[in-house]
Design an enzyme around this catalytic site. Sequence first.
Site, PDB file in Angstrom:
ATOM      1  N   ASP A   7      -4.442 -12.821   3.880  1.00  0.00           N
ATOM      2  CA  ASP A   7      -5.727 -12.265   4.336  1.00  0.00           C
ATOM      3  C   ASP A   7      -6.878 -12.671   3.416  1.00  0.00           C
ATOM      4  OD1 ASP A   7      -4.549 -10.599   2.436  1.00  0.00           O
ATOM      5  OD2 ASP A   7      -4.681  -8.779   3.649  1.00  0.00           O
ATOM      6  N   HIS A   9      -6.153  -7.283  -0.508  1.00  0.00           N
ATOM      7  CA  HIS A   9      -6.352  -5.873  -0.871  1.00  0.00           C
ATOM      8  C   HIS A   9      -5.542  -5.512  -2.108  1.00  0.00           C
ATOM      9  CE1 HIS A   9      -6.770  -6.189   3.594  1.00  0.00           C
ATOM     10  NE2 HIS A   9      -7.850  -5.451   3.360  1.00  0.00           N
ATOM     11  N   HIS A  23       0.824  -1.231   0.000  1.00  0.00           N
ATOM     12  CA  HIS A  23       0.000   0.000   0.000  1.00  0.00           C
ATOM     13  C   HIS A  23       0.850   1.269   0.000  1.00  0.00           C
ATOM     14  CE1 HIS A  23      -3.680  -2.236   0.408  1.00  0.00           C
ATOM     15  NE2 HIS A  23      -3.301  -2.786   1.549  1.00  0.00           N
ATOM     16  N   ASP A  32      -2.454 -10.524  -2.392  1.00  0.00           N
ATOM     17  CA  ASP A  32      -3.032 -10.110  -1.113  1.00  0.00           C
ATOM     18  C   ASP A  32      -4.527  -9.825  -1.348  1.00  0.00           C
ATOM     19  OD1 ASP A  32      -2.156  -8.725   1.736  1.00  0.00           O
ATOM     20  OD2 ASP A  32      -3.781  -7.586   0.791  1.00  0.00           O
TER      21      ASP A  32
HETATM   22  N1  Q9C Z   1     -12.514  -0.233   7.377  1.00  0.00           N
HETATM   23  C1  Q9C Z   1      -2.483  -5.194   4.159  1.00  0.00           C
HETATM   24  O1  Q9C Z   1      -3.106  -6.232   4.081  1.00  0.00           O
HETATM   25  N2  Q9C Z   1      -7.897  -1.396   7.101  1.00  0.00           N
HETATM   26  N3  Q9C Z   1      -3.058  -4.055   4.569  1.00  0.00           N
HETATM   27  C2  Q9C Z   1      -9.067  -1.252   6.331  1.00  0.00           C
HETATM   28  C3  Q9C Z   1     -11.484  -0.729   6.483  1.00  0.00           C
HETATM   29  C4  Q9C Z   1      -6.670  -1.342   6.358  1.00  0.00           C
HETATM   30  C5  Q9C Z   1      -4.458  -4.019   4.932  1.00  0.00           C
HETATM   31  C6  Q9C Z   1     -10.200  -0.895   7.241  1.00  0.00           C
HETATM   32  C7  Q9C Z   1      -6.329  -2.651   5.726  1.00  0.00           C
HETATM   33  C8  Q9C Z   1      -4.918  -2.649   5.233  1.00  0.00           C
HETATM   34  C9  Q9C Z   1      -1.029  -5.159   3.852  1.00  0.00           C
HETATM   35 ZN    ZN Z   2      -4.169  -7.091   2.625  1.00  0.00          ZN
END
Ligand code: Q9C
Ligand code: ZN
Length: 334
Positions: free
Chosen positions: A279, A192, A154, A190
């Site tokens: 995840d 996301h 990210h 991932d």
């Molecule tokens: N309400 C990685 O998996 N939180 N980052 C989102 C939504 C952030 C995940 C919350 C998620 C980031 C590397």
């Molecule tokens: Zn992620």
Amino acid sequence: MRRFFAPVQLTHAPARELHNGSFVAYAEVPARAETILRAIGGAEAPEDRGEAPIAAVHAPDYLAFLKEAPARWAAAGRSGDAIPYTFPVVGRRALRLDRIDALMGRYGFDATTPITADTWAAAYGSAQTALAATHAVFGGERAAFALGRPPGHHAGADYCGGYCHLNTAAIAAQAARDAGHPRVAILDIDYHHGNGTQDIFWDRGDVFYASVHADPATDYPFYWGHADETGEGEGRGATLNLPLPHGTRLDAFRVAQSRALDAISRFGPGLLVVSFGADTWQGDPISRFSLTTSDYALLARDIAGAGWPTVVVMEGGYAVDALGANVASFLSGF
Ligand code: Q9C
Ligand code: ZN
């Protein structure tokens, strides 16, 4: 398979993050790395290759900010972790960046990514694991694993977010470019979308970015990862986004990953970087796909079958009790 981890990576331990309107315990905890280490039987400490390969990806003002932010936050009288809470709306002119509060919003795109006094050292160590794994592959290893924690995908050239500060996958890919590989591909699986990686290579034709992820119409990071984002300029066609719906299981995930691998094959890279997040597991506390532990071995086998020298960097995965088995399953596929 060689694997890399530096103990300093455990020191980044923010207390809380803003999640769905409340402050909750930070999900990206040091125990993630500890459970992975136990499951994979330990890891080598990476050699320190210095800041140059990090500066080959990230902007100098951003790196200075990451190092200085905790002291500036403390100097402003704050006791907790540095968390941004005000952001420059897209397109605003005449940004005034003298206050730490303004800098936090300029260099961070969300309130889920605190910066502590230990963040720089931990993120630096995480970047070094990606470089160590890349150099192991240069040295003839078929595949190598960087236990990148904090994760990276990210983080853009000049911003942090999504628990990420330095973009380990991008640093690995750029190191491969600089070592003479004319074309490098990144496969991001991932849960996301890896907005930072996409942004870094958006207008470049030498690094292909393909991502399978939760549809940003419903999931973080919302502003990136839609199927119509395909790159610009020299990078036109070198970004491939394959968003999938909540509930996605192995069959549909595997089809999407095969499409990504086919596109990467047509691109013809000399080296592959995999941004691997667990995840996508069915019990992940912040995600909504339905992969099982044994699915990861199958997905990795499909990737390994393509035959490229491969650097795997760790991204997300927040079900700490299952994380070690999920990562071990994935690595077993190589
Ligand atoms: N309400 C990685 O998996 N939180 N980052 C989102 C939504 C952030 C995940 C919350 C998620 C980031 C590397
Ligand atoms: Zn992620």
